[in-house]
Design a protein around this motif. Sequence first.
Motif, PDB file in Angstrom:
ATOM      1  N   SER A  19       0.917  -1.220   0.123  1.00  0.00           N
ATOM      2  CA  SER A  19      -0.165   0.188   0.179  1.00  0.00           C
ATOM      3  C   SER A  19       0.765   1.128  -0.121  1.00  0.00           C
ATOM      4  O   SER A  19       0.514   2.108  -0.552  1.00  0.00           O
ATOM      5  N   LEU A  20       1.676   1.250   0.534  1.00  0.00           N
ATOM      6  CA  LEU A  20       2.904   2.369   0.745  1.00  0.00           C
ATOM      7  C   LEU A  20       3.607   2.604  -0.425  1.00  0.00           C
ATOM      8  O   LEU A  20       3.702   3.786  -1.102  1.00  0.00           O
ATOM      9  N   ALA A  21       3.908   1.614  -1.373  1.00  0.00           N
ATOM     10  CA  ALA A  21       4.426   1.674  -2.639  1.00  0.00           C
ATOM     11  C   ALA A  21       3.507   2.235  -3.490  1.00  0.00           C
ATOM     12  O   ALA A  21       4.088   2.766  -4.459  1.00  0.00           O
ATOM     13  N   SER A  22       2.128   1.843  -3.433  1.00  0.00           N
ATOM     14  CA  SER A  22       1.233   2.644  -4.341  1.00  0.00           C
ATOM     15  C   SER A  22       0.880   4.151  -4.006  1.00  0.00           C
ATOM     16  O   SER A  22       0.893   4.860  -5.018  1.00  0.00           O
ATOM     17  N   LEU A 101      11.517   2.756   4.062  1.00  0.00           N
ATOM     18  CA  LEU A 101      10.201   2.303   3.867  1.00  0.00           C
ATOM     19  C   LEU A 101       9.833   2.310   2.518  1.00  0.00           C
ATOM     20  O   LEU A 101       9.084   1.522   2.004  1.00  0.00           O
ATOM     21  N   HIS A 102      10.452   3.212   1.470  1.00  0.00           N
ATOM     22  CA  HIS A 102       9.873   3.213   0.074  1.00  0.00           C
ATOM     23  C   HIS A 102      11.113   4.000  -0.637  1.00  0.00           C
ATOM     24  O   HIS A 102      11.753   5.307   0.029  1.00  0.00           O
ATOM     25  N   GLU A 103      11.566   3.593  -1.725  1.00  0.00           N
ATOM     26  CA  GLU A 103      12.256   4.199  -2.526  1.00  0.00           C
ATOM     27  C   GLU A 103      11.695   3.867  -4.025  1.00  0.00           C
ATOM     28  O   GLU A 103      11.540   2.850  -4.409  1.00  0.00           O
ATOM     29  N   ALA A 104      11.546   4.814  -4.789  1.00  0.00           N
ATOM     30  CA  ALA A 104      11.004   4.760  -6.114  1.00  0.00           C
ATOM     31  C   ALA A 104      12.251   4.019  -7.020  1.00  0.00           C
ATOM     32  O   ALA A 104      11.502   3.303  -7.883  1.00  0.00           O
ATOM     33  N   GLU A 105      13.335   4.359  -6.898  1.00  0.00           N
ATOM     34  CA  GLU A 105      14.592   3.674  -7.740  1.00  0.00           C
ATOM     35  C   GLU A 105      15.468   2.856  -6.867  1.00  0.00           C
ATOM     36  O   GLU A 105      15.676   3.460  -5.773  1.00  0.00           O
ATOM     37  N   PRO A 106      15.906   1.916  -7.402  1.00  0.00           N
ATOM     38  CA  PRO A 106      16.797   1.332  -6.572  1.00  0.00           C
ATOM     39  C   PRO A 106      18.038   2.301  -6.473  1.00  0.00           C
ATOM     40  O   PRO A 106      18.441   3.083  -7.030  1.00  0.00           O
ATOM     41  N   HIS A 107      18.627   2.187  -5.090  1.00  0.00           N
ATOM     42  CA  HIS A 107      19.927   2.864  -4.767  1.00  0.00           C
ATOM     43  C   HIS A 107      19.549   4.361  -4.648  1.00  0.00           C
ATOM     44  O   HIS A 107      20.598   5.224  -4.123  1.00  0.00           O
ATOM     45  N   LEU A 108      18.258   4.627  -4.528  1.00  0.00           N
ATOM     46  CA  LEU A 108      18.194   6.089  -4.151  1.00  0.00           C
ATOM     47  C   LEU A 108      18.277   6.464  -2.934  1.00  0.00           C
ATOM     48  O   LEU A 108      19.024   7.633  -2.484  1.00  0.00           O
ATOM     49  N   TYR A 109      18.158   5.651  -1.712  1.00  0.00           N
ATOM     50  CA  TYR A 109      18.406   5.964  -0.533  1.00  0.00           C
ATOM     51  C   TYR A 109      19.883   5.964  -0.306  1.00  0.00           C
ATOM     52  O   TYR A 109      20.414   6.954   0.298  1.00  0.00           O
ATOM     53  N   ALA A 110      20.694   5.028  -1.037  1.00  0.00           N
ATOM     54  CA  ALA A 110      21.914   5.364  -0.927  1.00  0.00           C
ATOM     55  C   ALA A 110      22.662   6.635  -1.275  1.00  0.00           C
ATOM     56  O   ALA A 110      23.428   7.085  -0.898  1.00  0.00           O
ATOM     57  N   GLU A 111      22.056   6.985  -2.551  1.00  0.00           N
ATOM     58  CA  GLU A 111      22.498   8.205  -3.224  1.00  0.00           C
ATOM     59  C   GLU A 111      22.361   9.326  -2.252  1.00  0.00           C
ATOM     60  O   GLU A 111      23.033  10.401  -2.152  1.00  0.00           O
ATOM     61  N   GLN A 112      20.995   9.369  -1.764  1.00  0.00           N
ATOM     62  CA  GLN A 112      20.628  10.426  -0.895  1.00  0.00           C
ATOM     63  C   GLN A 112      21.495  10.592   0.546  1.00  0.00           C
ATOM     64  O   GLN A 112      21.698  11.481   0.900  1.00  0.00           O
ATOM     65  N   HIS A 113      21.847   9.235   0.853  1.00  0.00           N
ATOM     66  CA  HIS A 113      22.711   9.435   2.066  1.00  0.00           C
ATOM     67  C   HIS A 113      23.953   9.974   1.701  1.00  0.00           C
ATOM     68  O   HIS A 113      24.520  10.614   2.616  1.00  0.00           O
ATOM     69  N   LEU A 114      24.658   9.485   0.660  1.00  0.00           N
ATOM     70  CA  LEU A 114      25.947   9.891   0.293  1.00  0.00           C
ATOM     71  C   LEU A 114      25.922  11.400   0.145  1.00  0.00           C
ATOM     72  O   LEU A 114      26.791  12.057   0.572  1.00  0.00           O
ATOM     73  N   ALA A 115      24.841  11.898  -0.379  1.00  0.00           N
ATOM     74  CA  ALA A 115      24.862  13.398  -0.629  1.00  0.00           C
ATOM     75  C   ALA A 115      24.626  14.034   0.530  1.00  0.00           C
ATOM     76  O   ALA A 115      25.199  15.312   1.041  1.00  0.00           O
ATOM     77  N   ALA A 116      23.837  13.352   1.615  1.00  0.00           N
ATOM     78  CA  ALA A 116      23.796  14.145   3.008  1.00  0.00           C
ATOM     79  C   ALA A 116      25.136  14.108   3.855  1.00  0.00           C
ATOM     80  O   ALA A 116      25.297  15.024   4.258  1.00  0.00           O
ATOM     81  N   VAL A 117      25.916  13.181   3.627  1.00  0.00           N
ATOM     82  CA  VAL A 117      27.382  12.915   4.167  1.00  0.00           C
ATOM     83  C   VAL A 117      28.011  14.133   3.558  1.00  0.00           C
ATOM     84  O   VAL A 117      28.554  14.752   4.239  1.00  0.00           O
ATOM     85  N   GLY A 118      27.923  14.389   2.318  1.00  0.00           N
ATOM     86  CA  GLY A 118      28.859  15.200   1.623  1.00  0.00           C
ATOM     87  C   GLY A 118      28.342  16.769   2.124  1.00  0.00           C
ATOM     88  O   GLY A 118      29.444  17.503   2.445  1.00  0.00           O
ATOM     89  N   ALA A 119      26.899  16.991   2.206  1.00  0.00           N
ATOM     90  CA  ALA A 119      26.385  18.366   2.641  1.00  0.00           C
ATOM     91  C   ALA A 119      26.846  18.357   4.262  1.00  0.00           C
ATOM     92  O   ALA A 119      27.291  19.374   4.721  1.00  0.00           O
ATOM     93  N   PHE A 120      26.798  17.444   4.747  1.00  0.00           N
ATOM     94  CA  PHE A 120      27.329  17.747   6.326  1.00  0.00           C
ATOM     95  C   PHE A 120      28.871  17.946   6.346  1.00  0.00           C
ATOM     96  O   PHE A 120      29.051  19.062   7.363  1.00  0.00           O
TER      97      PHE A 120
END
Length: 134
Positions: A19-22, A101-120
């Motif tokens: 349901s969450l993916a929908s 809980l949800h990612e629209a594309e594979p690796h989106l979570y990892a990409e967002q995490h890496l970007a967050a580390v860089g911004a930090f």
Amino acid sequence: MITVQDSLARLRRLVDDGSLASACPELGVALLVVHGSVLTRPDRARDVDLAYATLGGAAADELTLVNRFHALVPGDHLDLMDLGRADPVARLAALQRGELLHEAEPHLYAEQHLAAVGAFRDTQWMRDRALERL
């Protein structure tokens, strides 16, 4: 009475049954993560912190998001944070210690995490200067 743990359990059931993916694409949500005290100190948690990123980084209609998520998860325990507008400390905390809980594309979570580390890291000098001034 619905508890914080009930709300988290409901979210996890929505993940399991699809349901969450929908719901997320309909709302323009590409990434959804639960984070905060509900995971680290469940016995003391007062809410369920959800961090989200929108499809293509577009601005979300926050009122619609809040209403839709509250319809999916009854109770008054959800607290939503837009990762695109969050400061680097909050963004990293949500992504570093969160539960996907949800990612629209594979690796989106990892990409967002890496970007967050860089911004930090890129903004650490500003936090250091602010502390020096105190």
